[in-house]
Design a protein around this motif. Sequence first.
Motif, PDB file in Angstrom:
ATOM      1  N   MET A   1       0.846  -1.200   0.000  1.00 36.89           N
ATOM      2  CA  MET A   1       0.000   0.000   0.000  1.00 36.89           C
ATOM      3  C   MET A   1       0.879   1.248   0.000  1.00 36.89           C
ATOM      4  N   LYS A   2       0.594   2.161  -0.912  1.00 41.33           N
ATOM      5  CA  LYS A   2       1.356   3.407  -0.992  1.00 41.33           C
ATOM      6  C   LYS A   2       0.885   4.355   0.099  1.00 41.33           C
ATOM      7  N   ILE A   3       1.828   4.896   0.860  1.00 37.89           N
ATOM      8  CA  ILE A   3       1.497   5.789   1.965  1.00 37.89           C
ATOM      9  C   ILE A   3       1.620   7.237   1.517  1.00 37.89           C
ATOM     10  N   GLU A   4       0.569   8.007   1.740  1.00 29.60           N
ATOM     11  CA  GLU A   4       0.578   9.429   1.409  1.00 29.60           C
ATOM     12  C   GLU A   4       0.873  10.222   2.674  1.00 29.60           C
ATOM     13  N   PHE A   5       2.075  10.779   2.745  1.00 27.30           N
ATOM     14  CA  PHE A   5       2.487  11.528   3.930  1.00 27.30           C
ATOM     15  C   PHE A   5       1.983  12.971   3.877  1.00 27.30           C
ATOM     16  N   ALA A   6       1.731  13.530   5.050  1.00 25.23           N
ATOM     17  CA  ALA A   6       1.324  14.933   5.142  1.00 25.23           C
ATOM     18  C   ALA A   6       2.516  15.820   4.829  1.00 25.23           C
ATOM     19  N   PRO A   7       2.312  16.939   4.150  1.00 25.81           N
ATOM     20  CA  PRO A   7       3.437  17.836   3.832  1.00 25.81           C
ATOM     21  C   PRO A   7       3.981  18.521   5.085  1.00 25.81           C
ATOM     22  N   PHE A   8       5.259  18.926   5.023  1.00 26.98           N
ATOM     23  CA  PHE A   8       5.869  19.610   6.161  1.00 26.98           C
ATOM     24  C   PHE A   8       5.319  21.021   6.339  1.00 26.98           C
ATOM     25  N   SER A   9       4.776  21.572   5.278  1.00 25.75           N
ATOM     26  CA  SER A   9       4.350  22.973   5.300  1.00 25.75           C
ATOM     27  C   SER A   9       2.907  23.166   5.761  1.00 25.75           C
ATOM     28  N   VAL A  10       2.374  22.211   6.502  1.00 29.12           N
ATOM     29  CA  VAL A  10       1.001  22.350   6.999  1.00 29.12           C
ATOM     30  C   VAL A  10       0.925  23.543   7.954  1.00 29.12           C
ATOM     31  N   PRO A  11      -0.032  24.467   7.742  1.00 30.08           N
ATOM     32  CA  PRO A  11      -0.160  25.639   8.633  1.00 30.08           C
ATOM     33  C   PRO A  11      -0.424  25.216  10.073  1.00 30.08           C
ATOM     34  N   LEU A  12       0.012  26.064  11.017  1.00 31.62           N
ATOM     35  CA  LEU A  12      -0.172  25.780  12.438  1.00 31.62           C
ATOM     36  C   LEU A  12      -1.646  25.584  12.775  1.00 31.62           C
ATOM     37  N   GLU A  13      -2.521  26.357  12.143  1.00 31.54           N
ATOM     38  CA  GLU A  13      -3.952  26.254  12.401  1.00 31.54           C
ATOM     39  C   GLU A  13      -4.460  24.829  12.162  1.00 31.54           C
ATOM     40  N   ARG A  14      -4.020  24.245  11.043  1.00 29.94           N
ATOM     41  CA  ARG A  14      -4.469  22.888  10.722  1.00 29.94           C
ATOM     42  C   ARG A  14      -3.841  21.860  11.658  1.00 29.94           C
ATOM     43  N   ARG A  15      -2.626  22.104  12.093  1.00 30.06           N
ATOM     44  CA  ARG A  15      -1.990  21.192  13.051  1.00 30.06           C
ATOM     45  C   ARG A  15      -2.749  21.195  14.381  1.00 30.06           C
ATOM     46  N   LEU A  16      -3.193  22.378  14.800  1.00 27.84           N
ATOM     47  CA  LEU A  16      -3.954  22.477  16.044  1.00 27.84           C
ATOM     48  C   LEU A  16      -5.316  21.791  15.897  1.00 27.84           C
ATOM     49  N   GLN A  17      -5.897  21.879  14.713  1.00 30.12           N
ATOM     50  CA  GLN A  17      -7.158  21.183  14.453  1.00 30.12           C
ATOM     51  C   GLN A  17      -6.966  19.674  14.575  1.00 30.12           C
ATOM     52  N   THR A  18      -5.889  19.171  13.986  1.00 33.45           N
ATOM     53  CA  THR A  18      -5.603  17.733  14.056  1.00 33.45           C
ATOM     54  C   THR A  18      -5.356  17.299  15.492  1.00 33.45           C
ATOM     55  N   ALA A  19      -4.618  18.112  16.250  1.00 33.03           N
ATOM     56  CA  ALA A  19      -4.337  17.779  17.652  1.00 33.03           C
ATOM     57  C   ALA A  19      -5.620  17.740  18.470  1.00 33.03           C
ATOM     58  N   SER A  20      -6.547  18.645  18.186  1.00 31.78           N
ATOM     59  CA  SER A  20      -7.801  18.678  18.943  1.00 31.78           C
ATOM     60  C   SER A  20      -8.627  17.422  18.675  1.00 31.78           C
ATOM     61  N   VAL A  21      -8.628  16.951  17.440  1.00 28.87           N
ATOM     62  CA  VAL A  21      -9.381  15.746  17.103  1.00 28.87           C
ATOM     63  C   VAL A  21      -8.675  14.515  17.664  1.00 28.87           C
ATOM     64  N   LEU A  22      -7.354  14.542  17.705  1.00 30.11           N
ATOM     65  CA  LEU A  22      -6.591  13.430  18.263  1.00 30.11           C
ATOM     66  C   LEU A  22      -6.942  13.210  19.729  1.00 30.11           C
ATOM     67  N   GLN A  23      -7.027  14.295  20.501  1.00 28.44           N
ATOM     68  CA  GLN A  23      -7.370  14.138  21.926  1.00 28.44           C
ATOM     69  C   GLN A  23      -8.801  13.649  22.094  1.00 28.44           C
ATOM     70  N   TRP A  24      -9.687  14.046  21.169  1.00 26.26           N
ATOM     71  CA  TRP A  24     -11.084  13.601  21.246  1.00 26.26           C
ATOM     72  C   TRP A  24     -11.198  12.106  20.958  1.00 26.26           C
ATOM     73  N   VAL A  25     -10.487  11.637  19.933  1.00 30.37           N
ATOM     74  CA  VAL A  25     -10.499  10.207  19.618  1.00 30.37           C
ATOM     75  C   VAL A  25      -9.913   9.414  20.786  1.00 30.37           C
ATOM     76  N   PHE A  26      -8.844   9.927  21.376  1.00 29.74           N
ATOM     77  CA  PHE A  26      -8.259   9.260  22.541  1.00 29.74           C
ATOM     78  C   PHE A  26      -9.252   9.180  23.694  1.00 29.74           C
ATOM     79  N   SER A  27     -10.026  10.271  23.891  1.00 27.21           N
ATOM     80  CA  SER A  27     -10.990  10.271  25.003  1.00 27.21           C
ATOM     81  C   SER A  27     -12.041   9.188  24.811  1.00 27.21           C
TER      82      SER A  27
END
Length: 335
Positions: A1-27
């Motif tokens: 399976m080919k893995i599509e990696f996230a780009p390094f240039s992702v804006p901070l806003e989107r990184r914070l969005q991902t982090a917020s969803v990560l904590q929710w999934v963990f909860s």
Amino acid sequence: MKIEFAPFSVPLERRLQTASVLQWVFSFLGLAQCCITIFIALLFTRFWLISALYALWVAIDWETPSRGGRRSHWMRNLVVWRYMKDYFPITLVKTAELDSTKNYIFGFHPHGILVAGAFLNFCTEATGFSKTFPGLTPHLMMLSIWFRVPFLRDYLMSGGLIPSDKETASYILRKPGGGNVLTIAVGGAREALDARPGAFTLMLKNRKGFIRLAIEHGTPLVPVFSFGENELFDQVENPRGSWLRWTQERLQKVMWISLPLFHARGVFQYSFGLLPYRRPIYTVVGRAIKVEKKHNPSEEEVDELHEKYVEELSKLFEEHKLKYNVPEDKHLSFI
């Protein structure tokens, strides 16, 4: 399976969005286990008094979840929920005015995998529930077992979550003065086993407890459909009659929770993982269905209102589906 990696240039806003969803999934997946572990572990350290005092507090506070809980304005307005809302994004849509002097039962559909739309709309202020429906206070029902977990129970109550039992529901609906909304994910955990992109199957045919509850209290019913709820995760194929579905349904009966084998994307790549896809959710709140109060309704009266509810829910779906990218040939199916 080919893995599509996230780009390094992702804006901070989107990184914070991902982090917020990560904590929710963990909860959802691991917070209960962590709370239990911490509570027990503290008993074997010099900080044992923390767990001992907390156990005493729970004994004193045991009835609070069944008495409407203990919501926190601060918790419901945390910035992390706004980042989570923007991740998808999630939008709350009002189609009719609701009288703030009345109590209501919201029937939420579909359950989805992790009930993202119900959580963001009714347990936080990220989508502006209080501004959209001024004077109404939402309460989202959740399996009672989670309110027995130390520390977790207080976290759940802070968002407005309450146990999903008749005693708790009746307490909310009996509150004088109105202004209370009881939100029920009608399909429950079993419906999650049918949650996958493009699916519009609702477990509703034999779900009549909320209908009887509405009649007994004379509480208006409001159908709610969350477009996009089933689009967030893929799920391993589990058709009815398969060994996997048989196992999942047996475990659900024993454990009270379903175990859908879901997957979507990861934190640093988009090919696999347990984070939901970035797909929009539109939670559409329909018109209120008037309900006549009767202390002990007959089966015929319950069936009649149930049929009317299904009709209104179907109408809500058909009226809005084209706006939210549902093909015209797609219709709701009920099991």
